[in-house]
Design an enzyme around this catalytic site. Structure first.
Site, PDB file in Angstrom:
ATOM      1  N   HIS A  23       0.804  -1.219   0.000  1.00 27.10           N
ATOM      2  CA  HIS A  23       0.000   0.000   0.000  1.00 27.10           C
ATOM      3  C   HIS A  23       0.848   1.287   0.000  1.00 27.10           C
ATOM      4  CE1 HIS A  23       0.346   0.103   4.391  1.00 27.10           C
ATOM      5  NE2 HIS A  23      -0.505  -0.860   4.589  1.00 27.10           N
ATOM      6  N   HIS A  78      -5.286  -9.585  14.115  1.00 27.13           N
ATOM      7  CA  HIS A  78      -5.339  -8.300  13.401  1.00 27.13           C
ATOM      8  C   HIS A  78      -6.116  -8.534  12.107  1.00 27.13           C
ATOM      9  CE1 HIS A  78      -4.088  -4.552  11.707  1.00 27.13           C
ATOM     10  NE2 HIS A  78      -2.893  -4.868  11.280  1.00 27.13           N
ATOM     11  N   GLU A  80      -6.216  -6.705   9.361  1.00 24.26           N
ATOM     12  CA  GLU A  80      -5.681  -6.210   8.090  1.00 24.26           C
ATOM     13  C   GLU A  80      -5.454  -7.394   7.138  1.00 24.26           C
ATOM     14  OE1 GLU A  80      -2.357  -3.480   8.315  1.00 24.26           O
ATOM     15  OE2 GLU A  80      -2.794  -2.759   6.293  1.00 24.26           O
ATOM     16  N   ASP A  82      -3.376  -8.420   5.042  1.00 19.01           N
ATOM     17  CA  ASP A  82      -2.125  -9.170   4.859  1.00 19.01           C
ATOM     18  C   ASP A  82      -2.047 -10.335   5.848  1.00 19.01           C
ATOM     19  OD1 ASP A  82      -1.933  -7.035   6.705  1.00 19.01           O
ATOM     20  OD2 ASP A  82       0.249  -7.020   6.633  1.00 19.01           O
ATOM     21  N   HIS A 145      -1.513  -2.215  15.000  1.00 16.66           N
ATOM     22  CA  HIS A 145      -1.482  -1.078  14.137  1.00 16.66           C
ATOM     23  C   HIS A 145      -2.887  -0.522  13.831  1.00 16.66           C
ATOM     24  CE1 HIS A 145      -1.143  -0.906   9.376  1.00 16.66           C
ATOM     25  NE2 HIS A 145      -1.000   0.288   9.817  1.00 16.66           N
ATOM     26  N   ASP A 164       2.181  -6.990  14.145  1.00 17.02           N
ATOM     27  CA  ASP A 164       3.028  -6.075  13.368  1.00 17.02           C
ATOM     28  C   ASP A 164       4.214  -5.540  14.178  1.00 17.02           C
ATOM     29  OD1 ASP A 164       1.598  -6.228  10.982  1.00 17.02           O
ATOM     30  OD2 ASP A 164       0.340  -4.504  11.433  1.00 17.02           O
ATOM     31  N   TYR A 192      10.434  -0.104   8.372  1.00 20.06           N
ATOM     32  CA  TYR A 192       9.084  -0.534   8.751  1.00 20.06           C
ATOM     33  C   TYR A 192       8.513   0.404   9.817  1.00 20.06           C
ATOM     34  CZ  TYR A 192       5.382  -3.801  10.137  1.00 20.06           C
ATOM     35  OH  TYR A 192       4.173  -4.390  10.420  1.00 20.06           O
ATOM     36  N   HIS A 223       5.711 -10.192  10.344  1.00 16.21           N
ATOM     37  CA  HIS A 223       6.517  -9.960   9.135  1.00 16.21           C
ATOM     38  C   HIS A 223       7.993 -10.114   9.501  1.00 16.21           C
ATOM     39  CE1 HIS A 223       3.119  -8.126   6.976  1.00 16.21           C
ATOM     40  NE2 HIS A 223       2.916  -7.341   8.013  1.00 16.21           N
TER      41      HIS A 223
HETATM   42 FE1  FEO Z   1      -1.179  -4.023   9.948  1.00 12.42          FE
HETATM   43 FE2  FEO Z   1       0.944  -6.413   8.683  1.00 12.42          FE
HETATM   44  O1  FEO Z   1      -0.686  -5.527   8.967  1.00 12.42           O
END
Ligand code: FEO
Length: 395
Positions: A23, A78, A80, A82, A145, A164, A192, A223
């Site tokens: 994004h 989470h 989101e 991903d 996040h 995250d 990041y 991640h």
């Molecule tokens: Fe806030 Fe890796 O997603």
């Protein structure tokens, strides 16, 4: 390949080597979406999923460890996509699974996906889930996040699945911090932080304080690499980045039409270089926003140059300042500068952005009509010296 973190605790995620855009964040070293499988004597839990296109890989990784029918719990830390993108596919593939998440996450999931028919178990702060000799404990980490962000702690193994927090967009087939190039990992962790975590620095610091009482043998983010040897390094870095601790650094970035604004930028750099501070110069034609905000995060002072184009600033500068404004780097002194033809508007508009994200202006914008004369260039050099003097005051 699944990697064992502890007995019956495995990484089952996906390494996304080719991804270069997250994004708008330029992920030059790819990324990974880390999911984990925890098997207790009574129940098996999948901690998070991966991006939707990689659901089949996740299913294969889980199935290599246990039949999908034996997955009892899918924790969603989470919403989101991903991390939740493959959740619908996993719910469909694991007929006995209950989705465990907090109330806000349940709501967010229902807005992303058709969750009718999903079994949910809503958990609250500090609640535990017994898998049989393995206990999961859940802690809300609001705005780390998103509002529903949560982390999961595996009590007996002292493993924190930190979502995250402490992550990096970094593709590697070596899963642990002590198997990767730590300099590269820390560079990506900083990038990041600057591009994802920075606006939420205070909530992340609050979460770190809340979790400080936990014994942490392994910290497994969603991640990048898993921290088992150098967690203190990333924790100390977070503590430093969270207060936007400035370093003795001046950053100058610009866009130019006919080289006048470039000449002004170089004069500012020349002045700043006369002091014992780090000075960096970026032409926005060759520099992406991801790199720029990472450099700005820890500078003490910066200057932004834009000519006036059609009574406004250059679109590339507007894009960079919009990106920076959203990430809110705090505590900087800044200067706008640039050339114009018949009405100076661009640098003044840039000043509006600078004040909007809380910068102290060094002085009014330095502008020149068409090309900078000697007096303009000397004003730029003096501004460079002044910015560097501010940076030099950093202990
Ligand atoms: Fe806030 Fe890796 O997603």
């Amino acid at each position: 390949m699944n990697t064992e973190l502890a007995k019956n605790v495995h990484w089952v995620g996906y390494v996304d080597w080719p991804v270069r855009d997250f994004h708008g964040y330029q992920t030059k070293r790819g990324s990974s979406y880390n999911a984990y499988l925890v098997r207790g004597a009574a129940k098996t839990a999948l901690i998070d999923t991966v991006k939707a296109p990689f659901a089949e890989s996740l299913k294969r990784n889980v199935a290599a460890l246990c039949p999908l029918e034996q997955v009892d719990v899918i924790v969603c830390n989470h919403a989101e996509p991903d991390h939740s993108g493959a959740l619908p596919a996993m719910v469909a593939a694991c007929p006995n699974a209950t989705v465990v998440c907090n109330a806000k996450c349940k709501d967010a999931l229902s807005r992303h996906y058709d969750t009718a028919g999903w079994r949910f178990q809503v958990v609250k702060e500090g609640e535990t889930l017994d898998l049989g000799g393995r206990t999961l404990q859940f802690f809300d980490t609001v705005m780390c996040h998103w509002p529903e962000s949560m982390v999961t702690y595996l009590v007996e193994e002292e493993i924190l699945f930190s979502m995250d927090c402490f992550g990096q967009h970094y593709a590697t087939y070596r899963r642990f911090d002590d198997e990767a190039d730590l300099n590269e990992v820390m560079q990506e962790a900083k990038t990041y932080y600057a591009n994802i975590v920075l606006p939420y620095a205070q909530p992340v610091a609050n979460a770190a304080k809340k979790l400080a009482g936990l014994k942490l043998r392994i910290v497994a983010p969603s991640h990048g690499v898993i921290w088992r040897s150098h967690f203190d390094t990333i924790l100390q870095a977070y503590l430093s980045w969270h207060v936007s601790t400035p370093t003795r650094k001046v950053v100058v970035f610009y866009s130019t039409m006919w080289q006048s604004t470039r000449k002004m930028a170089e004069a500012i750099v020349e002045g700043a270089n006369a002091r014992d501070v780090t000075v960096k110069l970026f032409d926005l034609k060759a520099t992406g926003d991801t790199e720029l905000i990472t450099e700005l995060m820890d500078c003490a002072a910066f200057a932004v140059g834009t000519p006036t184009l059609n009574q406004s600033l250059m679109p590339r500068v507007a894009a960079a300042l919009t990106y920076i404004r959203g990430l809110k780097p705090a505590g900087k002194t800044a200067l706008a500068f640039g050339s114009y033809g018949w009405a100076s508007k661009g640098p003044q508009e840039a000043e509006g952005y600078l004040t909007a994200f809380g910068c102290a202006l060094l002085r009014p914008a330095i502008t020149c009509r068409f090309a900078p004369d000697d007096a303009t260039l000397e004003a730029c050099r003096q501004a460079g010296r002044d910015l560097a003097d501010i940076a030099a005051r950093v202990p």
